[in-house]
Design a protein around this motif. Sequence first.
Motif, PDB file in Angstrom:
ATOM      1  N   ALA A 291      36.953  81.115  44.154  1.00 12.68           N
ATOM      2  CA  ALA A 291      36.027  81.842  45.042  1.00 12.68           C
ATOM      3  C   ALA A 291      34.819  82.355  44.275  1.00 12.68           C
ATOM      4  O   ALA A 291      34.933  82.757  43.120  1.00 12.68           O
ATOM      5  CB  ALA A 291      36.765  83.023  45.670  1.00 12.68           C
ATOM      6  N   ASN A 292      33.670  82.346  44.926  1.00 14.89           N
ATOM      7  CA  ASN A 292      32.454  82.907  44.330  1.00 14.89           C
ATOM      8  C   ASN A 292      31.544  83.489  45.406  1.00 14.89           C
ATOM      9  O   ASN A 292      31.418  82.926  46.481  1.00 14.89           O
ATOM     10  CB  ASN A 292      31.705  81.815  43.539  1.00 14.89           C
ATOM     11  CG  ASN A 292      30.312  82.254  43.075  1.00 14.89           C
ATOM     12  OD1 ASN A 292      29.319  81.600  43.383  1.00 14.89           O
ATOM     13  ND2 ASN A 292      30.238  83.353  42.382  1.00 14.89           N
ATOM     14  N   GLY A 293      30.908  84.608  45.081  1.00 15.48           N
ATOM     15  CA  GLY A 293      29.898  85.232  45.945  1.00 15.48           C
ATOM     16  C   GLY A 293      30.210  86.665  46.296  1.00 15.48           C
ATOM     17  O   GLY A 293      31.258  86.949  46.877  1.00 15.48           O
ATOM     18  N   GLU A 294      29.303  87.577  45.886  1.00 14.88           N
ATOM     19  CA  GLU A 294      29.366  89.003  46.268  1.00 14.88           C
ATOM     20  C   GLU A 294      30.588  89.741  45.754  1.00 14.88           C
ATOM     21  O   GLU A 294      31.064  90.675  46.401  1.00 14.88           O
ATOM     22  CB  GLU A 294      29.280  89.168  47.790  1.00 14.88           C
ATOM     23  CG  GLU A 294      27.941  88.839  48.395  1.00 14.88           C
ATOM     24  CD  GLU A 294      26.759  89.626  47.834  1.00 14.88           C
ATOM     25  OE1 GLU A 294      26.897  90.833  47.572  1.00 14.88           O
ATOM     26  OE2 GLU A 294      25.696  89.008  47.648  1.00 14.88           O
ATOM     27  N   VAL A 295      31.088  89.357  44.616  1.00 11.19           N
ATOM     28  CA  VAL A 295      32.163  90.156  44.005  1.00 11.19           C
ATOM     29  C   VAL A 295      31.539  91.011  42.903  1.00 11.19           C
ATOM     30  O   VAL A 295      31.135  90.507  41.858  1.00 11.19           O
ATOM     31  CB  VAL A 295      33.307  89.261  43.466  1.00 11.19           C
ATOM     32  CG1 VAL A 295      34.325  90.112  42.699  1.00 11.19           C
ATOM     33  CG2 VAL A 295      33.990  88.531  44.613  1.00 11.19           C
TER      34      VAL A 295
ATOM     35  N   GLY B  82      29.023  85.946  39.158  1.00 10.33           N
ATOM     36  CA  GLY B  82      27.675  85.646  38.677  1.00 10.33           C
ATOM     37  C   GLY B  82      26.917  86.928  38.395  1.00 10.33           C
ATOM     38  O   GLY B  82      27.023  87.511  37.308  1.00 10.33           O
ATOM     39  N   ARG B  83      26.193  87.434  39.412  1.00  4.58           N
ATOM     40  CA  ARG B  83      25.351  88.607  39.187  1.00  4.58           C
ATOM     41  C   ARG B  83      26.169  89.844  38.824  1.00  4.58           C
ATOM     42  O   ARG B  83      25.696  90.685  38.060  1.00  4.58           O
ATOM     43  CB  ARG B  83      24.505  88.864  40.444  1.00  4.58           C
ATOM     44  CG  ARG B  83      23.462  87.765  40.675  1.00  4.58           C
ATOM     45  CD  ARG B  83      22.935  87.817  42.085  1.00  4.58           C
ATOM     46  NE  ARG B  83      24.054  87.704  43.018  1.00  4.58           N
ATOM     47  CZ  ARG B  83      24.018  88.094  44.291  1.00  4.58           C
ATOM     48  NH1 ARG B  83      22.911  88.622  44.769  1.00  4.58           N
ATOM     49  NH2 ARG B  83      25.070  87.948  45.071  1.00  4.58           N
ATOM     50  N   GLY B  84      27.392  89.923  39.356  1.00  2.72           N
ATOM     51  CA  GLY B  84      28.236  91.075  39.023  1.00  2.72           C
ATOM     52  C   GLY B  84      28.571  91.113  37.536  1.00  2.72           C
ATOM     53  O   GLY B  84      28.664  92.188  36.932  1.00  2.72           O
TER      54      GLY B  84
HETATM   55  C1  FMN Z   1      19.035  83.934  38.423  1.00  2.02           C
HETATM   56  C2  FMN Z   1      20.260  83.116  38.788  1.00  2.02           C
HETATM   57  C3  FMN Z   1      20.532  81.950  38.089  1.00  2.02           C
HETATM   58  C4  FMN Z   1      21.650  81.168  38.408  1.00  2.02           C
HETATM   59  N1  FMN Z   1      21.906  80.026  37.696  1.00  2.02           N
HETATM   60  C5  FMN Z   1      23.013  79.308  37.977  1.00  2.02           C
HETATM   61  C6  FMN Z   1      23.338  78.132  37.232  1.00  2.02           C
HETATM   62  O1  FMN Z   1      22.607  77.723  36.314  1.00  2.02           O
HETATM   63  N2  FMN Z   1      24.465  77.474  37.567  1.00  2.02           N
HETATM   64  C7  FMN Z   1      25.296  77.911  38.574  1.00  2.02           C
HETATM   65  O2  FMN Z   1      26.322  77.282  38.838  1.00  2.02           O
HETATM   66  N3  FMN Z   1      25.010  78.990  39.291  1.00  2.02           N
HETATM   67  C8  FMN Z   1      23.896  79.693  39.014  1.00  2.02           C
HETATM   68  N4  FMN Z   1      23.618  80.802  39.764  1.00  2.02           N
HETATM   69  C9  FMN Z   1      24.488  81.163  40.905  1.00  2.02           C
HETATM   70  C10 FMN Z   1      25.659  82.034  40.472  1.00  2.02           C
HETATM   71  O3  FMN Z   1      26.495  81.334  39.579  1.00  2.02           O
HETATM   72  C11 FMN Z   1      26.506  82.423  41.695  1.00  2.02           C
HETATM   73  O4  FMN Z   1      26.997  81.265  42.314  1.00  2.02           O
HETATM   74  C12 FMN Z   1      25.723  83.208  42.732  1.00  2.02           C
HETATM   75  O5  FMN Z   1      24.901  84.180  42.119  1.00  2.02           O
HETATM   76  C13 FMN Z   1      26.677  83.899  43.713  1.00  2.02           C
HETATM   77  O6  FMN Z   1      27.655  84.649  43.030  1.00  2.02           O
HETATM   78  P1  FMN Z   1      27.490  86.218  42.767  1.00  2.02           P
HETATM   79  O7  FMN Z   1      27.377  86.877  44.110  1.00  2.02           O
HETATM   80  O8  FMN Z   1      28.737  86.578  41.990  1.00  2.02           O
HETATM   81  O9  FMN Z   1      26.238  86.400  41.965  1.00  2.02           O
HETATM   82  C14 FMN Z   1      22.499  81.575  39.469  1.00  2.02           C
HETATM   83  C15 FMN Z   1      22.217  82.751  40.170  1.00  2.02           C
HETATM   84  C16 FMN Z   1      21.121  83.532  39.850  1.00  2.02           C
HETATM   85  C17 FMN Z   1      20.849  84.788  40.646  1.00  2.02           C
END
Ligand code: FMN
Length: 305
Positions: A187-191, A212-214
């Motif tokens: 799972a991925n997104g908004e954690v 990711g951002r978290g």
């Molecule tokens: C600035 C930025 C760069 C990203 N670069 C990548 C990347 O190179 N490869 C990837 O799979 N996801 C990338 N992502 C997406 C994150 O891996 C993740 O899927 C997305 O932010 C949603 O998860 P989150 O809510 O935990 O942040 C990037 C996201 C951001 C905001």
Amino acid sequence: MDAPLRQLVTAVGGYDLCTSEFVRVTRQISPEKVFHRFGPELKNGSKTPSGTPFRIQLLGSDPDYMAKNAQTAVRLGSPSVDLNFGCPAKTVNASRGGSVLLDEPELIHQITRAVRDALPQDIPVTVKMRLGYKDPSVCIDNALAFQDAGASELVVHARTKTDGYKPPAHWHYLREIREALDIPVVANGEVWSREDWLRCYESSGCDQVMVGRGAVARPDLARQLSEPDFEPWHWHHFVQSLQDYWRILSDLYAAEQCSDHYRVIRVKQWLNQSRRGFEEAPGLFESIKRIHRAEDMADALSRIS
Ligand SMILES: Cc1cc2nc3c(=O)[nH]c(=O)nc-3n(C[C@H](O)[C@H](O)[C@H](O)COP(=O)(O)O)c2cc1C
């Protein structure tokens, strides 16, 4: 997340694996130095300095060149190769890369199959996707296409490209995908916290999560998720981490691996990206955002209490 930040965050702990930013594949085999720039960990047994496994991610639409670049990544030490079908960036989508390919199930199957066939069987090929480009109902067909082409794990960012990064993430789709597939779905997104993760788990049934951002905003996030009794960090822990990050960047500068400008910019960027993690971050950012000289930044960071 670049290598210095991966070094910092994986040293805090809780991560099983981390992935490079995507290496863009066009109709050429990227030089080795490109792979080493995206993944200095390759020269360390494909592990971060604290020992967390690392893999390379590729993004592109040409099956043949994706396969050839995957071979290079593996020759240089990547223990698996992750393929990006999630990137929403306009420039990337305009040149037929990332999430736009989710409207072309045959092509994504071909790409994944070409990479799978080009690598030794014991090297996993994994995929990162969004729910779709505009329409999330394509998620199951796409997920099945990846599985059928030989992907051994699927990370799903539970939003479409059109959703961008707008909350919420639609975790319930992950349950349907998971139930349709035999391979693990991550799972991925908004954690952003343990509470988010528990809600995501309940909704998706996925027992693995990618952050990711978290992970950028809260260096202790993976420990919060993996250790139920972990006491979440306070601001002074983060300040310590910011100072550590400055030291990591300054070591790179001393080794002539980054410019003076880069270390100043990166430390500001990271602090700015930590707003969501710590309420004190915006105030500190305001006080250092106009600093341009490394000596002044070192001084300012050493004074934070
Ligand atoms: C600035 C930025 C760069 C990203 N670069 C990548 C990347 O190179 N490869 C990837 O799979 N996801 C990338 N992502 C997406 C994150 O891996 C993740 O899927 C997305 O932010 C949603 O998860 P989150 O809510 O935990 O942040 C990037 C996201 C951001 C905001």
